[in-house]
Design an enzyme around this catalytic site. Sequence first.
Site, PDB file in Angstrom:
ATOM      1  N   ASP A 198      30.367  39.072  35.549  1.00 50.65           N
ATOM      2  CA  ASP A 198      29.345  40.108  35.369  1.00 50.65           C
ATOM      3  C   ASP A 198      29.226  40.443  33.885  1.00 50.65           C
ATOM      4  O   ASP A 198      30.230  40.500  33.177  1.00 50.65           O
ATOM      5  CB  ASP A 198      29.740  41.413  36.101  1.00 50.65           C
ATOM      6  CG  ASP A 198      29.821  41.224  37.609  1.00 50.65           C
ATOM      7  OD1 ASP A 198      29.144  40.331  38.123  1.00 50.65           O
ATOM      8  OD2 ASP A 198      30.587  41.982  38.248  1.00 50.65           O
ATOM      9  N   ASP A 222      31.388  50.096  30.586  1.00 51.09           N
ATOM     10  CA  ASP A 222      32.423  49.393  31.366  1.00 51.09           C
ATOM     11  C   ASP A 222      33.668  49.212  30.498  1.00 51.09           C
ATOM     12  O   ASP A 222      34.794  49.449  30.927  1.00 51.09           O
ATOM     13  CB  ASP A 222      31.961  47.966  31.736  1.00 51.09           C
ATOM     14  CG  ASP A 222      31.042  47.912  32.940  1.00 51.09           C
ATOM     15  OD1 ASP A 222      31.260  48.677  33.885  1.00 51.09           O
ATOM     16  OD2 ASP A 222      30.129  47.061  32.933  1.00 51.09           O
ATOM     17  N   GLU A 277      39.249  45.228  36.924  1.00 53.30           N
ATOM     18  CA  GLU A 277      38.107  44.341  37.099  1.00 53.30           C
ATOM     19  C   GLU A 277      37.703  43.715  35.771  1.00 53.30           C
ATOM     20  O   GLU A 277      37.199  42.604  35.726  1.00 53.30           O
ATOM     21  CB  GLU A 277      36.911  45.127  37.671  1.00 53.30           C
ATOM     22  CG  GLU A 277      35.684  44.254  37.781  1.00 53.30           C
ATOM     23  CD  GLU A 277      34.477  44.920  38.399  1.00 53.30           C
ATOM     24  OE1 GLU A 277      34.584  46.048  38.885  1.00 53.30           O
ATOM     25  OE2 GLU A 277      33.420  44.273  38.391  1.00 53.30           O
ATOM     26  N   GLU A 278      37.928  44.439  34.704  1.00 54.81           N
ATOM     27  CA  GLU A 278      37.453  43.998  33.397  1.00 54.81           C
ATOM     28  C   GLU A 278      38.435  43.089  32.662  1.00 54.81           C
ATOM     29  O   GLU A 278      38.167  42.689  31.537  1.00 54.81           O
ATOM     30  CB  GLU A 278      37.121  45.216  32.519  1.00 54.81           C
ATOM     31  CG  GLU A 278      36.115  46.181  33.135  1.00 54.81           C
ATOM     32  CD  GLU A 278      34.777  45.515  33.486  1.00 54.81           C
ATOM     33  OE1 GLU A 278      34.399  44.533  32.821  1.00 54.81           O
ATOM     34  OE2 GLU A 278      34.129  45.971  34.449  1.00 54.81           O
ATOM     35  N   ASP A 305      38.976  49.578  39.333  1.00 56.51           N
ATOM     36  CA  ASP A 305      37.621  49.212  38.933  1.00 56.51           C
ATOM     37  C   ASP A 305      37.186  50.409  38.091  1.00 56.51           C
ATOM     38  O   ASP A 305      36.837  51.462  38.631  1.00 56.51           O
ATOM     39  CB  ASP A 305      36.726  49.036  40.165  1.00 56.51           C
ATOM     40  CG  ASP A 305      35.293  48.714  39.772  1.00 56.51           C
ATOM     41  OD1 ASP A 305      34.974  48.778  38.574  1.00 56.51           O
ATOM     42  OD2 ASP A 305      34.495  48.413  40.672  1.00 56.51           O
ATOM     43  N   LEU A 308      34.664  51.245  36.215  1.00 52.24           N
ATOM     44  CA  LEU A 308      33.312  51.794  36.352  1.00 52.24           C
ATOM     45  C   LEU A 308      32.569  51.008  37.424  1.00 52.24           C
ATOM     46  O   LEU A 308      31.958  49.968  37.155  1.00 52.24           O
ATOM     47  CB  LEU A 308      32.576  51.750  35.008  1.00 52.24           C
ATOM     48  CG  LEU A 308      31.512  52.829  34.813  1.00 52.24           C
ATOM     49  CD1 LEU A 308      32.036  54.231  35.067  1.00 52.24           C
ATOM     50  CD2 LEU A 308      30.928  52.737  33.411  1.00 52.24           C
ATOM     51  N   ASP A 309      32.677  51.516  38.647  1.00 51.85           N
ATOM     52  CA  ASP A 309      32.022  50.855  39.779  1.00 51.85           C
ATOM     53  C   ASP A 309      30.545  51.236  39.828  1.00 51.85           C
ATOM     54  O   ASP A 309      30.176  52.353  39.466  1.00 51.85           O
ATOM     55  CB  ASP A 309      32.697  51.283  41.083  1.00 51.85           C
ATOM     56  CG  ASP A 309      31.974  50.733  42.291  1.00 51.85           C
ATOM     57  OD1 ASP A 309      31.960  49.501  42.454  1.00 51.85           O
ATOM     58  OD2 ASP A 309      31.381  51.523  43.046  1.00 51.85           O
ATOM     59  N   GLU A 337      38.982  47.363  44.797  1.00 48.90           N
ATOM     60  CA  GLU A 337      37.837  48.009  45.441  1.00 48.90           C
ATOM     61  C   GLU A 337      38.124  48.235  46.933  1.00 48.90           C
ATOM     62  O   GLU A 337      38.176  49.368  47.402  1.00 48.90           O
ATOM     63  CB  GLU A 337      36.555  47.166  45.274  1.00 48.90           C
ATOM     64  CG  GLU A 337      36.066  47.107  43.822  1.00 48.90           C
ATOM     65  CD  GLU A 337      34.766  46.337  43.639  1.00 48.90           C
ATOM     66  OE1 GLU A 337      33.897  46.821  42.899  1.00 48.90           O
ATOM     67  OE2 GLU A 337      34.618  45.235  44.206  1.00 48.90           O
TER      68      GLU A 337
END
Length: 312
Positions: free
Chosen positions: A53, A59, A81-82, A100, A102-103, A258
């Site tokens: 992404d 983020d 996630e990052e 996560d 910044l979902d 998540e």
Amino acid sequence: MTSLSAYLETRATTDLARAIAGLATAAVRISAEIRAPHSVLDAVAGDVNADGDTQKALDVLADEIILEAARDAGAAAYMSEEREAAIPLADDGSLIIASDPLDGSSNIGVNVSIGTIFSILPTDGSGLIDGRRQLAAGVFVYGPQTTLLVTVGVGVASFRMDADGDFRLIDDTVRIPAASGEFAINAGNQRHWLPPVQRYIADCVAGADGPRGKNFGQRWVGSLVADAWRIFCRGGVFLYLADRRDGFADGRLRLVYEAAPMALLVEQAGGRATDGTRDILDITPTAVHQRVPLVFGSCEEVDEVGRQHAAG
Ligand code: F6P
Ligand code: MN
């Protein structure tokens, strides 16, 4: 009104309470960054994350803020996630934080609710353990209000951030109603859905004239955290299951940071979370960024989705 620290004092170990308090401070900072007049909400950071992404500047900032919170809390490691791989932190840390940061990224630029999801794990298995063994899980929502849903393994409590940046208790016995007339799915993907999902949604849409004998409404914010908050408030079901598109054989959402934390919150609030057949909390991850099909919410609806899967 009860503060988050007072709530945790009687329910969590010192290390756990410290980690959650640190994450709450991080959420206050993230919330302020989102609301700051100078924030260009959809500025692109120019990189792609481990999942391919495009990263937004927010983020990256949120991830740095959560990493700092994990480090300050004395965590052994941070999974995000990052970030491609887990970041080792304190050698003597007693817990791992997965997040996560910044979902709901696609909603950052359009002023729609986004949030932070976290899971706190014991250090066994480098954090790749089944979700039932999470020590705590939570979701912050940056919306019209900044809110928190948290579980330390016994029930779920909701909090609202006040003007001083303190989280104040809303409800210490959050329960997802067992029945509901609302479903959440991205209907733009309908032609790709597998037969159990096609049948389940067709029955909902048939409403009072169909086999379910009642009418349903449809909602899809596009931020897991915001759809979840609504479901915790008034029930409903969220579906992001496997579909026929390339790369969607396991749905879209990620298990470790998540689906698993969401599933712990959901079960602790009396709801259900599965991949269509298995409880999400029984799945042991083999990789940090592993995806998993996810359906969660009101028991009656998740069970109906399960029956459709059993029917093949
Ligand atoms: O983190 C993934 C996510 O942004 C969720 O917050 C959200 O529920 C979902 O993806 C939306 O997916 P889609 O854009 O395919 O509807
Ligand atoms: Mn997300």
